[in-house]
Every structure is written in C-alpha cells, then in structure tokens.
Enzyme design. Structure first.
Site, PDB file in Angstrom:
ATOM      1  N   GLU A 428       0.841  -1.187   0.000  1.00 56.15           N
ATOM      2  CA  GLU A 428       0.000   0.000   0.000  1.00 56.15           C
ATOM      3  C   GLU A 428       0.886   1.250   0.000  1.00 56.15           C
ATOM      4  O   GLU A 428       1.701   1.452   0.895  1.00 56.15           O
ATOM      5  CB  GLU A 428      -0.872  -0.055   1.250  1.00 56.15           C
ATOM      6  CG  GLU A 428      -1.620   1.201   1.578  1.00 56.15           C
ATOM      7  CD  GLU A 428      -2.337   1.060   2.923  1.00 56.15           C
ATOM      8  OE1 GLU A 428      -2.218   0.000   3.567  1.00 56.15           O
ATOM      9  OE2 GLU A 428      -3.022   2.015   3.306  1.00 56.15           O
ATOM     10  N   ASP A 501      -1.399  -1.515   5.821  1.00 58.04           N
ATOM     11  CA  ASP A 501      -1.402  -1.045   7.203  1.00 58.04           C
ATOM     12  C   ASP A 501      -2.577  -1.626   7.989  1.00 58.04           C
ATOM     13  O   ASP A 501      -3.578  -2.031   7.412  1.00 58.04           O
ATOM     14  CB  ASP A 501      -1.512   0.488   7.225  1.00 58.04           C
ATOM     15  CG  ASP A 501      -0.159   1.139   6.989  1.00 58.04           C
ATOM     16  OD1 ASP A 501       0.847   0.556   7.425  1.00 58.04           O
ATOM     17  OD2 ASP A 501      -0.123   2.214   6.360  1.00 58.04           O
ATOM     18  N   ASP A 503      -4.852  -0.235   9.513  1.00 53.99           N
ATOM     19  CA  ASP A 503      -5.855   0.800   9.792  1.00 53.99           C
ATOM     20  C   ASP A 503      -6.996   0.687   8.784  1.00 53.99           C
ATOM     21  O   ASP A 503      -7.067  -0.263   8.018  1.00 53.99           O
ATOM     22  CB  ASP A 503      -5.211   2.193   9.728  1.00 53.99           C
ATOM     23  CG  ASP A 503      -4.595   2.462   8.364  1.00 53.99           C
ATOM     24  OD1 ASP A 503      -4.809   1.646   7.439  1.00 53.99           O
ATOM     25  OD2 ASP A 503      -3.896   3.473   8.225  1.00 53.99           O
ATOM     26  N   ASP A 505      -7.865   2.414   6.076  1.00 57.38           N
ATOM     27  CA  ASP A 505      -7.472   2.423   4.667  1.00 57.38           C
ATOM     28  C   ASP A 505      -6.851   1.098   4.257  1.00 57.38           C
ATOM     29  O   ASP A 505      -7.134   0.557   3.197  1.00 57.38           O
ATOM     30  CB  ASP A 505      -6.457   3.543   4.398  1.00 57.38           C
ATOM     31  CG  ASP A 505      -7.162   4.867   4.145  1.00 57.38           C
ATOM     32  OD1 ASP A 505      -8.394   4.841   3.950  1.00 57.38           O
ATOM     33  OD2 ASP A 505      -6.473   5.905   4.159  1.00 57.38           O
TER      34      ASP A 505
END
Ligand code: 0RA
Length: 640
Positions: A428, A501, A503, A505
């Site tokens: 990412e 990640d 998180d 996103d």
C-alpha cells in the site's frame, strides 16, 4: 464402568472409540476450532436426518454456560430396545459402535448426513462426557458416557412423559485434551443453522447462547419458502432485475432435486449447490445439468423470440450466469462424492434430472413472463458484448509483457525467474513501496506498490476491470492471464503477499484486493498462494534488544516475561504504519523469510471480504448504514 456391563463386545467397542481418540483427524478432519464445531454438525445431522425422514419438525441448538452443546429434536427418539447384534440398547449402540449410525433402527434414515458421516460415536469418543435423553413410549430414558465413550450410567428410565411425546436430547462436552480450543463461536453455529433451515423448508431450528445470560431467547429460523428465501436473503442489498424468484423442483427414483434463482444487476454469479445439505463447492452433476440447460434454454428462447439475430453469436455459459443468484439442492439416498476434497457430486443420473427439471420449468417461465424474459436475455447479451471487449483489452496486457517498455508499471520484479522461490509483495502506497524495495531480497522478492485504491470489481465487468491500470499491472505481473484464458501454471510467484497497514485504509485495500482475487483469480487463492503480511503493532526496546510484537496480547505477555528492573526501563513504541518503517525495519519485521509472520488467505476469507464489500459498496443504502453503525466503534479492526 460397572462390572456386569463389561463383556467381550465392550472391549471391542472401546477399542474402536480409542482409535478415534488416537487419530481424531481421520474422523473429523482437524482438532482445531473447525473440528470442535464439526462435533455439533454430527449431532445436528442426525436430527436433520430424522426430519428428512419426515418425523422431526423442531431442532434446538444451545451453547451452554460450560461450552457444552445441547441438541434437542422432536423426532421419533433413538430406539431404546435391545439391539440383536450388540445386545446393548440401540441408543447405546449408536453412541459407542463406530459407523453404527443409519444402519440401526430399521433404515430410518432416508438421506445420510455429514460429509464425514461418522456420527454420534465419534462425538462420544471425543467428549469428556455425553448425556442422551430419549422421550419415547411415555417414558424418559437416560444414558451417560464419560471420558471418550465409557458408559457410566447405563440406559435407564428416569421418569414418565405424555404417551405421544417423542424426541432426542443430546448434551456433549468436547474433551479439551483433544481439541486446541473448547470455545464455541455463536456466529459460526448461527450461519450454518440458518443455512440448514433454508435448505430444509418448514423445519424450525432455534439457536441460543446461554453463556452470558440464561434468559436469552436465541434466534429461530424457519423458512416455508426454503431455498427461494435463501436466494432472496443473498440478494438483499443487490438490485434484482425481476421480482419473482424462479423455483423449480422434481423427483425421480427417490432423488429429489430443486433449484431457485433470481438475476440481479451485478456482474458476478453466486451459485451455491448442495447435496443432502452439504455444500458441493466444486459443483458436480446437479450443477452441470442446470448450467447446461440454462445456456441452452436462454439461447433457444433468444433466437425464437428474435432478440438474438441470426448473425449474432450464441451466448455462452458465462454470459447467461452474469448476475445470477442460484441455489441448487439435491437430496440423494446414495450420493457419490468425488474430487480431492469430495466437494463434487458424481452421480451421473442427476445431470439428466437436473437438466430436465430446469429446462422444462425455466422455458415455461420465459414463455409466461415475456417482460422478465427480455430483461434476462438482454443482460446476457450485454455480458457477451463485454466479454468480447475484454478479449480485446486482454490482448493489450498480453502484448505488454513482450515489449521492452515498462508495462509492468511500478513493479520492481525479482531477478529469479523460478516461480517456486519467487514472491510478490503488493504494498500500500509509494512510500512503503520504496522502503520495501530497499529492504527486499531482490533475488526472490518483487515489489508492486499500489498508488491509490484499486477499482471495485464488484461493480465492474471484466472489460472495465481491464481498463484499470492497477489491475492490469497485477494481471501482467502474475502472468496467468485472466478470464477465459486464465492458466494457473503460468503464475510467476509462489507467494502473493498483501502488505497493508493495520488501519481503515489498509483494510479497505485488503478487502478490494481479496474481492479482486476471489472474482478473477480464485484458483490462485484455492491453491494457497495468497498471504497477508502481518506488520507488528509494537516495538519494545531494552538494552540492545529490539522485539516486535503483533498485538496487545503479545506485548503484555512479552513485558510480563521480563525481569521487573528490565521491564521498568523497556521502551514501548507503537508502530505507525508501513510507510514509517525504514527499509531495515520493514525487512526485519515483515519481509524476512526467517522472521516474518504471514497469514494464509483462504477462499472463506475472500467470501467474508466479499460480504463486507457488498455491505459497504452494494446497491442498497440500508445495509451499508447498518453495517457502519454496527461497526462504528471498531472499524479499525475489520480484519479480513
Ligand atoms: C432410527 C429409527 C428411529 C429413530 C431414529 C433412527 C432416530 C435417530 C436419531 C438421532 C437423533 N435424533 C434421532 N431421532 C430418531 C425410530 C424407530 C422407531 O420408530 O422406534
């Protein structure tokens, strides 16, 4: 065990159950959480069999406070008379003799249950204790087993009940010495019990979790519409293109076959098939028969009605499947399961039955509903056109890997051309991509950074997906091709590692990628090539030691393991994201073959991603809002 009860046949019986305890995997597959749940299905299957035989209308499944499971049915009750061969009661026989299941009690089972089909004695062998209560002949009968099937309370009458009351109650406590875990998951049990209710119309199944609060009423599933209601359930959140669900059925020589379907505006198909309530995930003759008939009938209708002109090419099986939601269910007294995972129905006579029932019923539907027929045929024709457009677009991706131009986009390929040792990290963001590129082993590790969010393939046909640069790069990098010309043997990497990640996103990108893989590269997932990297959440430093841990639990455990004076000086840092690790750190924590932790992605993970997707991105606003509200507190943990 008491003395009178002990004779030669008991020794044999116990040897049988002992064999199950020695090699549980042979009987229930695994001893992980899946195997633990398998025990429930063995017992529930017996009750379902009784319902298929026409005698049981209600089944109740309860998770008790101590993680034991109770299954109650109102069938005829397992026979309590003495069995001529074993000289024990039939109920004791069923629970202590391997493979005794359906053979006892006068062929009462019309359709046999679970894939492993090993039944009650295996559950008994793998339980700390089992209690069976049978309501029959105006009496309440009871028997108890302990420690892997030793009868500790032989069958006895413990009370009276109404003359016409019948049923079987079973409670078992899995043996924690056998299983890795003894905690049942309510959601898992709920999803399958609901499915069983869909597949057995009119059967009422209740599921209840008594672990927190004994006053819960649980959830009750009963569907008079059977698999039609299953189709409607799956199509929730999608936009159907015709109102009525088409439901067809037929029976021949004790083989019952039914199918329900509805088309929606989407571009994917959701076809699920079952034999005796077991998901045949690799299809088989029942599925083949339906698909063959579907293609034939739509083409012939389209030609006869003039929608498809003489010059037009015929619609393919893929064209007519686009946007279809379909449940196929077959009940067979003697099913033959084939294939490596036994996920395919092999009985050849079923192909003809399925074809006949489907062709006749579906043709009738088209003739009687010309409006709907036109919508369905037009959709298939659009799919056909898109397929041809995709072929052209694909030619571009194919040409691309010939030329010297950098058509791999941002791919930094590995030097090795040996797929067996090569891996590709899909990363990412450009900055994490940069670190990954520096931290990799360039011999075997390729890096593909994703810039933005990749296209949502849930809402795009193949031709549009091929128009998306990120997706085109992925296809070219994989080397397998896509769609009609997909070839798993051409895969250029042994491991495809998604590195995102922890998180919102990151999980969003993960969901997008899993959906892409599930829809267009399913065989890659099935063959076990897809992994998720697990970047650490914390770095703990003390003295010269650097330790990375994946989650809070591990952090606490590690800190607790340190001497108090060391712990007092330890520095705990929360790792921010992939992009903020330098190359060395990224290599050490997430990429180094020796040190990293990977999680293999299964088809089930993809199905779960797809479901989340549908809620987040589907056509309907309502499920999306519900989902966001339900998950508002912990959106960060959408872990798929
Ligand atoms: C065979 C014959 C009879 C009942 C059953 C099997 C039976 C088995 C199970 C297992 C769980 N629940 C069950 N309910 C019924 C009945 C024979 C008779 O009519 O007495």
């Amino acid at each position: 065990m008491n003395e009178e009860h002990y004779d030669a046949s008991d020794i044999q019986v116990l040897e049988g159950l002992e064999a199950v305890r020695k090699r549980p995997g042979m009987y229930i597959g695994t001893t992980d959480v899946k195997g633990l749940h398998h025990l429930v299905w063995e017992i529930v299957d017996n009750a379902i069999d009784e319902s298929l035989a026409g005698y049981c209308k209600n089944i109740e499944v309860i998770i008790n406070k101590d993680n034991s499971i109770t299954v109650k049915d109102d069938g005829r009750g397992i026979p309590v008379d003495i069995h001529p061969k074993t000289h024990m009661s039939t109920v004791e026989t069923v629970y202590t003799v391997l493979h005794a299941g359906g053979k006892f009690g006068g062929g009462g089972y019309k359709v046999s249950g679970g894939l492993h089909g090993v039944g009650a004695s295996v559950v008994n062998a793998l339980s700390k204790w089992v209690e069976v209560t049978v309501y029959k002949n105006g009496k309440i009968h009871f028997i108890r087993f302990e420690n892997g099937g030793h009868t500790v309370e032989p069958l006895k009458v413990i009370g009276e009940c109404e003359e016409n009351r019948t049923g079987t109650w079973v409670t078992f406590k899995p043996d924690s010495e056998i299983f890795d875990t003894d905690i049942y998951d309510y959601e898992t049990l709920k999803v399958r019990t609901r499915e069983l209710a869909f597949l057995n119309r009119g059967l009422k199944i209740t599921i209840r979790d008594d672990r927190d609060d004994e006053d819960t009423t649980g959830e009750t599933f009963i569907y008079e519409g059977g698999i039609s209601e299953y189709v409607r359930f799956i199509n929730q959140g999608k936009t159907p293109i015709h109102e009525d669900i088409i439901h067809l059925e037929g029976e021949e020589e004790n083989v019952f076959f039914e199918v329900a379907l509805q088309y929606n505006t989407g571009y994917n198909d959701n076809i699920y098939s079952f034999v005796n309530n077991i998901n045949t995930h690799d299809g088989g003759t029942h599925e083949d028969g339906v698909k063959r008939a579907l293609t034939r009938v739509i083409n012939s209708y389209a030609r006869k009605s003039g929608i498809l002109k003489e010059k037009d090419e015929s619609l393919t099986g893929d064209d007519v499947k686009e946007g279809i939601t379909m449940i196929i269910s077959c009940k067979h007294p003697n099913p033959q399961f084939e294939g490596q995972t036994k996920g395919r129905l092999g009985n050849s006579e079923v192909r003809k039955l399925a074809d006949n029932v489907f062709a006749e019923g579906f043709e009738k539907f088209l003739l009687e509903n010309p409006e709907e027929a036109k919508i369905i045929v037009n959709k298939a024709m659009l799919a056909c056109r898109a397929r041809n457009a995709a072929r052209k677009a694909r030619e571009i991706t194919r040409k691309s890997d010939l030329g010297p131009t950098n058509f791999f986009g941002k791919l930094s390929d590995c030097k090795s051309k040996d797929a067996k040792v090569s891996e590709i990290f899909i990363v990412e963001g450009d900055s994490a991509g940069g670190s990954a590129k520096k931290g990799r082993d360039s011999m075997t590790q390729a890096i593909l950074p994703l810039r933005g969010k990749i296209l949502n393939v849930e809402k795009a046909r193949l031709d549009r997906a091929l128009g998306n640069e990120e997706i085109r790069t992925i296809i070219t990098a994989f080397g397998t091709g896509i769609g009609e010309e997909f070839d798993l043997s051409k895969l250029r990497y042994d491991k495809i590692i998604i590195m995102t990640d922890a998180d919102v996103d990151g999980s969003h990108i993960r969901v997008l990628l899993l959906t892409l893989f599930y829809r267009f590269f399913k065989p890659i997932v099935e063959a076990g090539h897809v992994y998720a990297a697990q970047p650490p959440l914390y770095r703990i430093m003390h003295g010269k030691t650097r330790k990375y841990v994946l989650n809070d639990e591990e952090k606490d455990k590690y800190l607790a393991s340190l001497k108090p004076e060391v712990r007092a000086r330890a520095e705990v840092a929360r790792m921010k994201g992939l992009g903020e690790m330098d190359a060395e750190e990224l290599n050490e924590t997430t990429m180094d073959i020796e040190k990293r932790v990977l999680r293999k992605i299964t088809v089930d993970d993809c199905v779960a991603a797809d479901a989340i997707f549908e809620k987040l991105m589907g056509d309907e606003v309502e499920p999306r809002r519900d989902f966001i509200v339900e998950n508002a507190g912990y959106a960060i943990n959408i872990d798929v």
